[in-house]
Design a protein around this motif. Structure first.
Motif, PDB file in Angstrom:
ATOM      1  N   UNK A   1      -7.673   8.118   9.286  1.00  0.00           N
ATOM      2  CA  UNK A   1      -8.426   7.357  10.278  1.00  0.00           C
ATOM      3  C   UNK A   1      -7.656   7.293  11.593  1.00  0.00           C
ATOM      4  N   UNK A   2      -8.380   7.405  12.703  1.00  0.00           N
ATOM      5  CA  UNK A   2      -7.770   7.375  14.038  1.00  0.00           C
ATOM      6  C   UNK A   2      -8.431   6.247  14.821  1.00  0.00           C
ATOM      7  N   UNK A   3      -7.636   5.285  15.282  1.00  0.00           N
ATOM      8  CA  UNK A   3      -8.196   4.153  16.002  1.00  0.00           C
ATOM      9  C   UNK A   3      -7.106   3.524  16.868  1.00  0.00           C
ATOM     10  N   UNK A   4      -7.542   2.720  17.852  1.00  0.00           N
ATOM     11  CA  UNK A   4      -6.580   2.036  18.721  1.00  0.00           C
ATOM     12  C   UNK A   4      -6.201   0.662  18.182  1.00  0.00           C
ATOM     13  N   UNK A   5      -6.839   0.230  17.083  1.00  0.00           N
ATOM     14  CA  UNK A   5      -6.570  -1.084  16.513  1.00  0.00           C
ATOM     15  C   UNK A   5      -5.760  -0.947  15.230  1.00  0.00           C
ATOM     16  N   UNK A   6      -4.503  -1.397  15.264  1.00  0.00           N
ATOM     17  CA  UNK A   6      -3.664  -1.305  14.078  1.00  0.00           C
ATOM     18  C   UNK A   6      -4.189  -2.191  12.958  1.00  0.00           C
ATOM     19  N   UNK A   7      -4.726  -3.362  13.302  1.00  0.00           N
ATOM     20  CA  UNK A   7      -5.247  -4.263  12.268  1.00  0.00           C
ATOM     21  C   UNK A   7      -6.473  -3.666  11.593  1.00  0.00           C
ATOM     22  N   UNK A   8      -7.325  -2.990  12.359  1.00  0.00           N
ATOM     23  CA  UNK A   8      -8.502  -2.350  11.769  1.00  0.00           C
ATOM     24  C   UNK A   8      -8.080  -1.234  10.826  1.00  0.00           C
ATOM     25  N   UNK A   9      -7.091  -0.448  11.219  1.00  0.00           N
ATOM     26  CA  UNK A   9      -6.607   0.641  10.370  1.00  0.00           C
ATOM     27  C   UNK A   9      -6.045   0.099   9.054  1.00  0.00           C
ATOM     28  N   UNK A  10      -5.215  -0.926   9.149  1.00  0.00           N
ATOM     29  CA  UNK A  10      -4.600  -1.481   7.941  1.00  0.00           C
ATOM     30  C   UNK A  10      -5.638  -2.125   7.029  1.00  0.00           C
TER      31      UNK A  10
ATOM     32  N   UNK B   1       0.864  -1.203   0.000  1.00  0.00           N
ATOM     33  CA  UNK B   1       0.000   0.000   0.000  1.00  0.00           C
ATOM     34  C   UNK B   1       0.892   1.241   0.000  1.00  0.00           C
ATOM     35  N   UNK B   2       1.292   1.660  -1.197  1.00  0.00           N
ATOM     36  CA  UNK B   2       2.253   2.753  -1.305  1.00  0.00           C
ATOM     37  C   UNK B   2       1.689   4.073  -0.805  1.00  0.00           C
ATOM     38  N   UNK B   3       0.367   4.230  -0.811  1.00  0.00           N
ATOM     39  CA  UNK B   3      -0.252   5.468  -0.355  1.00  0.00           C
ATOM     40  C   UNK B   3      -0.750   5.362   1.080  1.00  0.00           C
ATOM     41  N   UNK B   4      -0.238   4.379   1.815  1.00  0.00           N
ATOM     42  CA  UNK B   4      -0.642   4.183   3.213  1.00  0.00           C
ATOM     43  C   UNK B   4       0.520   4.497   4.132  1.00  0.00           C
ATOM     44  N   UNK B   5       0.243   5.315   5.130  1.00  0.00           N
ATOM     45  CA  UNK B   5       1.247   5.660   6.136  1.00  0.00           C
ATOM     46  C   UNK B   5       0.606   5.527   7.510  1.00  0.00           C
ATOM     47  N   UNK B   6       1.341   4.976   8.455  1.00  0.00           N
ATOM     48  CA  UNK B   6       0.843   4.796   9.818  1.00  0.00           C
ATOM     49  C   UNK B   6       1.765   5.524  10.789  1.00  0.00           C
ATOM     50  N   UNK B   7       1.161   6.333  11.643  1.00  0.00           N
ATOM     51  CA  UNK B   7       1.894   6.972  12.730  1.00  0.00           C
ATOM     52  C   UNK B   7       1.394   6.403  14.042  1.00  0.00           C
TER      53      UNK B   7
ATOM     54  N   UNK C   1      -8.037   2.025  -0.501  1.00  0.00           N
ATOM     55  CA  UNK C   1      -7.071   2.343  -1.544  1.00  0.00           C
ATOM     56  C   UNK C   1      -7.346   1.546  -2.825  1.00  0.00           C
ATOM     57  N   UNK C   2      -7.889   0.345  -2.656  1.00  0.00           N
ATOM     58  CA  UNK C   2      -8.275  -0.441  -3.840  1.00  0.00           C
ATOM     59  C   UNK C   2      -9.453   0.219  -4.559  1.00  0.00           C
ATOM     60  N   UNK C   3     -10.344   0.816  -3.776  1.00  0.00           N
ATOM     61  CA  UNK C   3     -11.544   1.434  -4.352  1.00  0.00           C
ATOM     62  C   UNK C   3     -11.287   2.846  -4.868  1.00  0.00           C
ATOM     63  N   UNK C   4     -10.291   3.522  -4.309  1.00  0.00           N
ATOM     64  CA  UNK C   4     -10.067   4.939  -4.637  1.00  0.00           C
ATOM     65  C   UNK C   4      -8.586   5.179  -4.972  1.00  0.00           C
ATOM     66  N   UNK C   5      -8.166   4.813  -6.168  1.00  0.00           N
ATOM     67  CA  UNK C   5      -6.789   5.073  -6.569  1.00  0.00           C
ATOM     68  C   UNK C   5      -6.503   6.586  -6.495  1.00  0.00           C
ATOM     69  N   UNK C   6      -5.370   6.920  -5.957  1.00  0.00           N
ATOM     70  CA  UNK C   6      -5.022   8.331  -5.825  1.00  0.00           C
ATOM     71  C   UNK C   6      -5.296   8.891  -4.444  1.00  0.00           C
ATOM     72  N   UNK C   7      -6.162   8.222  -3.662  1.00  0.00           N
ATOM     73  CA  UNK C   7      -6.400   8.645  -2.283  1.00  0.00           C
ATOM     74  C   UNK C   7      -5.171   8.311  -1.438  1.00  0.00           C
ATOM     75  N   UNK C   8      -4.830   9.192  -0.537  1.00  0.00           N
ATOM     76  CA  UNK C   8      -3.758   8.917   0.415  1.00  0.00           C
ATOM     77  C   UNK C   8      -4.388   8.653   1.784  1.00  0.00           C
TER      78      UNK C   8
END
Length: 329
Positions: A109-118, A1-7, A125-132
């Motif tokens: 998205x803000x959540x306490x579950x890393x698996x839910x976020x991913x 997921x090149x347009x996915x970043x997690x902090x 991202x599959x549904x919306x190419x170009x979304x970050x």
């Protein structure tokens, strides 16, 4: 997921530390109390999904109705290029907004579950190419610093979750949200509305007993995570309407006198027969009250949408300063 970043704003032991603190504080005070966030382990999340499909539980359907009918209006009012969702979970509800926001650049998205976020990010991202997607692993009840993203921003807080906060907590939360925003940014918030007591109580005490099982799940979480020995079936589910405070309370009532050992805390907790643990408060709202609470935090209510039956509302509020103006309709 090149347009996915997690902090990550939570360390790996944050949930365990918070659970220990909440249980120790909540079960040694009188009356006893446990925060509702501990319902939601994997089993609790599945039970809540089942609750949302029950005939008695209207809030999810009512909110979805508003989102489906008003998403384009919300998008036009906000003009958002960044969408921030507090307590995002699976991000299912916000799909309607994402599809309606033509200029959207980034979803946060803000959540306490890393698996839910991913998991949610992968689908979006599959549904919306170009979304970050810049996800924050964080507790939204704590002050947040949002990543640098294009404005205007639309922060969404759905599901009526604001009602789980007591009035001082709501004030603190809304002030913290305002601190995230620049003039012209907006907050979209879901609130369940005051209505007939019978309808409200039934939504939290369904005929099939799913909500009762969901309520008792908090004890199962403590048993597993803190090596406790709650006899879960020895606690009865209670839901009642507080007319003065205009909120639903969920409680667990001991069916008999007993003592619970919580070994991880080296704690014994006595219960008298009939003694209760408050496990959730769910406030219900009126438009004037929502307007006042938002204004106290520096947010101006500019739009108010309800479902056809007037059971639930979405409110759009803007940060003080130059920004949106109310539109007709």
């Amino acid at each position: 997921m090149s347009d996915y970043q997690l902090t990550r704003l939570l360390d790996e032991h944050a949930a365990e530390t918070a659970l220990r603190a909440d249980v120790l504080r909540g079960l040694t005070r009188s009356p006893k109390v446990l925060p509702p966030k501990w319902f939601y382990d994997a089993r609790g999340s599945d039970l809540f999904e089942e609750i949302t499909r029950l005939p008695e539980y209207y809030p999810t359907r009512a909110e979805r109705e508003i989102l489906l009918e008003r998403a384009r209006e919300i998008a036009a009012e906000s003009g958002a290029r960044t969408l921030v969702e507090l307590g995002s979970g699976s991000s299912e509800k916000t799909r309607h907004l994402i599809e309606a926001l033509p200029a959207l650049d980034t979803y946060v998205p803000v959540d306490v579950s890393e698996s839910a976020l991913a998991g949610a990010a992968e689908k979006l991202l599959a549904e919306h190419p170009g979304l970050r997607v810049h996800a924050l692993l964080a507790d939204f009840t704590k002050p947040l610093r949002l990543p640098e993203t294009p404005g205007p921003r639309l922060v969404v807080f759905l599901g009526g979750t604001i009602g789980n906060l007591l009035p001082p907590e709501r004030a603190e939360f809304l002030h913290a949200v305002r601190a995230m925003l620049s003039p012209g940014d907006a907050l979209l918030m879901g609130t369940d509305l005051v209505k007939e007591e019978s309808v409200l109580v039934a939504a939290y005490d369904d005929a099939q007993g799913v909500t009762a099982e969901f309520n008792r799940n908090v004890l199962a979480v403590i048993n597993r995570e803190l090596d406790a020995d709650f006899p879960t079936e020895d606690f009865a589910h209670v839901a009642l309407w507080d007319r003065e405070r205009e909120w639903i309370e969920m409680r667990l009532r001991a069916r008999s006198e007993l003592t619970v050992k919580i070994r991880a805390l080296d704690l014994e907790v006595p219960f008298a027969e009939g003694e209760e643990i408050q496990t959730e408060v769910s406030a219900k709202f009126r438009q004037d009250g929502v307007r006042t609470e938002l204004a106290d935090a520096g947010l101006e209510l500019v739009q108010w949408w309800t479902d056809a039956e007037g059971r639930f509302a979405l409110s759009l509020a803007v940060a003080d300063g130059p920004g949106l103006m109310p539109s007709a309709g």
